[in-house]
Design a protein around this motif. Structure first.
Motif, PDB file in Angstrom:
ATOM      1  N   HIS A 255      28.937  50.070  31.842  1.00  0.00           N
ATOM      2  CA  HIS A 255      29.927  49.912  32.728  1.00  0.00           C
ATOM      3  C   HIS A 255      29.183  49.997  34.070  1.00  0.00           C
ATOM      4  CE1 HIS A 255      33.194  50.660  35.017  1.00  0.00           C
ATOM      5  NE2 HIS A 255      33.884  50.626  34.281  1.00  0.00           N
ATOM      6  N   PRO A 256      29.663  49.057  35.031  1.00  0.00           N
ATOM      7  CA  PRO A 256      29.044  48.874  36.467  1.00  0.00           C
ATOM      8  C   PRO A 256      29.128  50.166  37.141  1.00  0.00           C
ATOM      9  CG  PRO A 256      30.167  47.055  36.021  1.00  0.00           C
ATOM     10  CD  PRO A 256      30.792  47.783  34.739  1.00  0.00           C
ATOM     11  N   CYS A 293      41.714  47.065  36.807  1.00  0.00           N
ATOM     12  CA  CYS A 293      40.434  48.091  36.452  1.00  0.00           C
ATOM     13  C   CYS A 293      40.608  48.895  37.845  1.00  0.00           C
ATOM     14  CB  CYS A 293      39.277  47.051  36.290  1.00  0.00           C
ATOM     15  SG  CYS A 293      37.701  48.608  36.555  1.00  0.00           S
ATOM     16  N   PHE A 295      38.418  50.414  39.117  1.00  0.00           N
ATOM     17  CA  PHE A 295      36.934  50.385  40.000  1.00  0.00           C
ATOM     18  C   PHE A 295      36.634  49.019  40.692  1.00  0.00           C
ATOM     19  CE2 PHE A 295      32.089  49.718  39.531  1.00  0.00           C
ATOM     20  CZ  PHE A 295      31.801  50.881  40.512  1.00  0.00           C
ATOM     21  N   HIS A 296      38.024  47.979  40.476  1.00  0.00           N
ATOM     22  CA  HIS A 296      37.670  46.586  41.197  1.00  0.00           C
ATOM     23  C   HIS A 296      37.365  46.601  42.726  1.00  0.00           C
ATOM     24  CE1 HIS A 296      42.078  46.023  42.013  1.00  0.00           C
ATOM     25  NE2 HIS A 296      41.448  45.489  43.248  1.00  0.00           N
ATOM     26  N   CYS A 299      33.622  47.289  42.685  1.00  0.00           N
ATOM     27  CA  CYS A 299      32.698  46.695  41.828  1.00  0.00           C
ATOM     28  C   CYS A 299      32.258  45.405  42.424  1.00  0.00           C
ATOM     29  CB  CYS A 299      33.374  46.691  40.475  1.00  0.00           C
ATOM     30  SG  CYS A 299      32.456  45.858  39.178  1.00  0.00           S
ATOM     31  N   LEU A 301      30.563  43.286  40.650  1.00  0.00           N
ATOM     32  CA  LEU A 301      30.870  42.299  39.556  1.00  0.00           C
ATOM     33  C   LEU A 301      32.236  41.803  39.383  1.00  0.00           C
ATOM     34  CD1 LEU A 301      28.606  43.572  36.670  1.00  0.00           C
ATOM     35  CD2 LEU A 301      28.091  41.907  38.602  1.00  0.00           C
ATOM     36  N   ALA A 302      33.321  42.320  40.299  1.00  0.00           N
ATOM     37  CA  ALA A 302      34.975  42.274  40.101  1.00  0.00           C
ATOM     38  C   ALA A 302      35.136  40.726  40.141  1.00  0.00           C
ATOM     39  CB  ALA A 302      35.643  43.095  41.191  1.00  0.00           C
ATOM     40  N   CYS A 306      39.871  41.458  36.949  1.00  0.00           N
ATOM     41  CA  CYS A 306      39.847  42.719  37.282  1.00  0.00           C
ATOM     42  C   CYS A 306      40.721  43.550  38.131  1.00  0.00           C
ATOM     43  CB  CYS A 306      38.534  43.018  37.769  1.00  0.00           C
ATOM     44  SG  CYS A 306      36.898  42.188  36.885  1.00  0.00           S
ATOM     45  N   PRO A 311      41.151  46.683  32.018  1.00  0.00           N
ATOM     46  CA  PRO A 311      40.363  46.469  30.321  1.00  0.00           C
ATOM     47  C   PRO A 311      40.442  47.390  29.557  1.00  0.00           C
ATOM     48  CG  PRO A 311      38.976  47.545  32.499  1.00  0.00           C
ATOM     49  CD  PRO A 311      40.360  47.457  32.743  1.00  0.00           C
ATOM     50  N   CYS A 324      35.267  47.304  29.990  1.00  0.00           N
ATOM     51  CA  CYS A 324      35.130  46.583  31.490  1.00  0.00           C
ATOM     52  C   CYS A 324      35.320  45.121  30.836  1.00  0.00           C
ATOM     53  CB  CYS A 324      33.688  46.743  31.886  1.00  0.00           C
ATOM     54  SG  CYS A 324      33.057  45.168  32.933  1.00  0.00           S
ATOM     55  N   HIS A 325      35.981  44.193  31.615  1.00  0.00           N
ATOM     56  CA  HIS A 325      36.243  42.957  31.283  1.00  0.00           C
ATOM     57  C   HIS A 325      35.080  42.066  30.963  1.00  0.00           C
ATOM     58  CE1 HIS A 325      40.611  43.138  31.809  1.00  0.00           C
ATOM     59  NE2 HIS A 325      40.504  43.555  32.798  1.00  0.00           N
ATOM     60  N   ARG A 326      33.971  42.638  31.668  1.00  0.00           N
ATOM     61  CA  ARG A 326      32.691  41.637  31.399  1.00  0.00           C
ATOM     62  C   ARG A 326      31.679  42.041  30.618  1.00  0.00           C
ATOM     63  NH1 ARG A 326      31.481  39.325  37.215  1.00  0.00           N
ATOM     64  NH2 ARG A 326      30.714  37.537  35.853  1.00  0.00           N
TER      65      ARG A 326
END
Ligand code: SF4
Length: 339
Positions: A255-256, A293, A295-296, A299, A301-302, A306, A311, A324-326
């Motif tokens: 997870h990021p 999410c 955390f977006h 994040c 990586l969002a 997200c 997720p 996490c979606h990724r």
């Protein structure tokens, strides 16, 4: 350690309702609900240390207290040794507390300054009828003081006569004197000098072995969690975002948010394996958590999804889950480290 779960938490949620101020009420504002813990599920095996890590304000302490029903859960279930503690009556819960204890972060604030060590540490013996006489209580307290590295002769002293580390030893003695099986250690070393922290961590490990304890160990310090824990749960804004065996999660965080926590560990940086990931912004307010999410907003990586879709939690390795979606893209914020 056995694989037998001593504690099973299912979909635990704790919501606080905050009343508006007098001015807010005059302006017609309504009470607001704050979800401090949201739909948390986890297990702790007998003899295990589950580390719970996250930033201050993420809901870690609330989760620990909700498990012990020091703060009443809003919904969800907590099973301890096969008993649904969320369904226990007040007297039955009081009896159960002998088996489920807590060590608090601030050893001074949690000790009554007007009581002697004998009174403070002996209180659980009185509450649970575990000493038949005053002299038996004092004998048991004296024995416990020695177990935590204090002296039996310090029985009649007051908290202010002890150092910070000694006061935490008193807090530990109070938690363990009723012979519990499970202890929530709520940031037990973060209020102490660094030089004292290692001694208290060693003491907690020794006592765990001697009394066959199971810990939920709460900390914002990933080095402490990595050193002590068998498994780790990473919490962000009231939710568990990653969980698994400590080696798996810390050597290959998926997870990021966990990756950002890992990148802050000083030992990683000099090796050149990873660079520090600086999260932008503060932890969002639980009064108004981000959609999708949570955390977006921080994040790196969002993506669009997200921001709108939460997720789901997926298994990424044996006993290791992340939300996490990724995940499929095997991305890592830790430069030089493969995800
Ligand atoms: Fe970041 Fe999106 Fe994964 Fe959340 S779901 S951690 S915002 S990449």
């Amino acid at each position: 350690m056995t694989s037998d779960p001593l504690l099973k938490v299912s979909n635990l949620t704790k919501t606080y309702t905050g009343s508006p101020s007098v001015i807010g009420r005059l302006l017609g504002r309504k009470p607001v609900n704050v979800r401090a813990v949201s739909d948390v599920s986890l297990t702790v095996a007998r003899g295990e240390i589950l580390g719970l890590i996250g930033e201050s304000g993420c809901g870690k302490s609330t989760l620990g207290r909700a498990i012990l029903r020091l703060h009443e859960p809003s919904s969800g279930r907590v099973e301890f040794a096969g008993t649904d503690v969320t369904a226990l009556s007040a007297p039955d819960m009081k009896a159960m507390r002998r088996r489920m204890q807590i060590i608090f972060q601030d050893p001074y604030a949690s000790l009554n300054p007007r009581r002697t060590v004998s009174d403070i540490v002996g209180l659980p013996l009185q509450l649970h009828g575990l000493a038949q006489s005053r002299s038996e209580l004092r004998d048991k307290v004296a024995m416990m003081l020695e177990k935590v590295g204090l002296k039996a002769g310090q029985l009649d002293r007051y908290p202010h006569q002890f150092s910070g580390g000694q006061r935490q030893r008193i807090g530990i003695a109070r938690a363990l004197i009723s012979n519990p099986e499970f202890v929530v250690c709520d940031e037990p070393v973060s209020a102490l000098d660094v030089s004292i922290q290692a001694q208290i961590i060693q003491l907690l490990q020794d006592l765990k072995r001697e009394f066959q304890l199971t810990y939920l160990f709460i900390s914002h310090d990933i080095s402490v969690i990595g050193y002590l824990s068998d498994r780790v749960a990473v919490m962000y804004l009231g939710e568990i975002v990653e969980m698994g065996p400590v080696d798996s999660v810390l050597s290959r965080p998926r997870h990021p948010y966990t990756q950002s926590l890992m990148s802050a560990v000083p030992e990683i940086e000099p090796s050149g394996k990873a660079q520090r990931v600086r999260l932008t912004g503060d932890l969002p307010s639980p009064l108004n958590p981000p959609a999708g999410c949570k955390f977006h907003t921080r994040c790196p990586l969002a993506t669009d999804i997200c921001r709108v879709r939460k997720p789901v939690t997926e298994t990424v390795a044996q006993g290791h889950t992340a939300a996490c979606h990724r995940l499929d893209e095997n991305l890592s914020l830790l430069e030089g480290a493969s995800a």
